[in-house]
Scaffold this active site. Structure first.
Site, PDB file in Angstrom:
ATOM      1  N   TYR A 138      69.715  50.622  10.153  1.00  0.00           N
ATOM      2  CA  TYR A 138      68.362  51.116  10.434  1.00  0.00           C
ATOM      3  C   TYR A 138      68.018  52.306   9.540  1.00  0.00           C
ATOM      4  O   TYR A 138      66.918  52.389   8.975  1.00  0.00           O
ATOM      5  CB  TYR A 138      68.294  51.510  11.907  1.00  0.00           C
ATOM      6  CG  TYR A 138      66.930  51.848  12.442  1.00  0.00           C
ATOM      7  CD1 TYR A 138      66.008  50.846  12.738  1.00  0.00           C
ATOM      8  CD2 TYR A 138      66.572  53.167  12.707  1.00  0.00           C
ATOM      9  CE1 TYR A 138      64.762  51.160  13.266  1.00  0.00           C
ATOM     10  CE2 TYR A 138      65.335  53.489  13.234  1.00  0.00           C
ATOM     11  CZ  TYR A 138      64.426  52.477  13.512  1.00  0.00           C
ATOM     12  OH  TYR A 138      63.195  52.784  14.029  1.00  0.00           O
ATOM     13  N   LYS A 181      65.006  52.402   6.824  1.00  0.00           N
ATOM     14  CA  LYS A 181      63.919  53.371   6.946  1.00  0.00           C
ATOM     15  C   LYS A 181      63.861  54.310   5.740  1.00  0.00           C
ATOM     16  O   LYS A 181      62.777  54.726   5.312  1.00  0.00           O
ATOM     17  CB  LYS A 181      64.076  54.167   8.237  1.00  0.00           C
ATOM     18  CG  LYS A 181      63.840  53.339   9.501  1.00  0.00           C
ATOM     19  CD  LYS A 181      62.478  52.664   9.504  1.00  0.00           C
ATOM     20  CE  LYS A 181      62.101  52.115  10.862  1.00  0.00           C
ATOM     21  NZ  LYS A 181      60.787  51.418  10.842  1.00  0.00           N
TER      22      LYS A 181
END
Length: 256
Positions: free
Chosen positions: A157, A161
């Site tokens: 993640y 991001k």
């Protein structure tokens, strides 16, 4: 110098808009006068968002597509153009989590998260940019996260991001000459179904987690989807016409 003006009633696409930040953003953009394509994997799940918009006098329609599938993305963007008008505002919000420590993280955990966040934003942006460049005006807002700065158990993640931040800055350079701005919003801890589900998987009481997180945030509360939606709406507006290539941390205090 030619002044770039906002279309009278822009059409926006918000991905992952069935609930949470995506739904709040779709509702806010509609309240600001945009026609909104509420997009998620299953259009039926978008009914509540569309109903809320229409009840307030706005214009919206639900669409389904897998943002990691190039053919589906191209088709749904064309459907939006046909039904609501050329989309010149795009909010890349669709996201998933598959949290685990590195030694437990599977190939699928990695690929799923990176594909939805990064490939999805790439495919959606590529499909929408043709409408932006034709009209000569546009706004793209990508959803990053404070996790881009690093977060235990979120290597996939965090990487996705952080990648979105570089993607944002590059698109800002490429599309600026066509009257478009591209920015990213990086929320801190925000109360959504996703964060509640993550707490449940970890066996953590969600109310206790919210209390703990609030105590660590400068403004002493956790974020709400509307907090993030308001910032996205600003970046999608004419008021933000001279803001591009930026990453705005919306976290109730310093991000790092």
């Amino acid at each position: 110098m030619t002044e770039v003006r906002t279309p009278a009633a822009p059409t926006a696409i918000v991905t992952g808009a069935a609930r949470g930040i995506g739904a709040a953003t779709a509702i806010k953009l509609a309240a600001d006068g945009m026609a909104v394509a509420v997009l998620d994997l299953d259009a039926d799940n978008c009914a509540s968002t569309v109903d809320t918009i229409e009840a307030a006098g706005g214009r919206a329609a639900a669409f389904d597509a897998d943002v990691t599938d190039a053919e589906q993305v191209d088709k749904v963007v064309q459907r939006v153009a046909d039904e609501l008008g050329a989309p010149t505002v795009l909010v890349n919000n669709a996201g998933v989590t598959r949290d685990n420590l590195l030694f437990k993280m599977t190939d699928d955990d990695w690929d799923t998260v990176v594909n939805v966040h990064l490939r999805g934003a790439f495919l959606m942006s590529r499909a929408v940019q043709s409408h932006i460049t034709t009209v000569g005006w546009g706004r793209i807002v990508n959803l990053s996260s404070t996790s881009a700065l690093g977060n235990r158990g979120q290597a996939n993640y965090a990487a996705a991001k952080a990648g979105l931040q570089g993607f944002t800055k590059t698109l800002a350079i490429e599309l600026g000459r066509f009257g478009a701005t591209v920015n990213a919003v990086a929320p801190g801890f925000t109360v959504t179904d996703m964060t509640a589900a993550a707490a449940a998987r970890a066996g953590v009481d969600f109310d206790e987690l919210k209390s703990t997180m609030a105590s660590q945030i400068a403004v002493r509360r956790v974020g709400k989807p509307e907090d993030i939606a308001n910032v996205i709406a600003f970046l999608a507006s004419e008021d933000a016409a001279f803001v591009s290539g930026q990453v705005l941390y919306v976290s109730g205090g310093p991000a790092a």
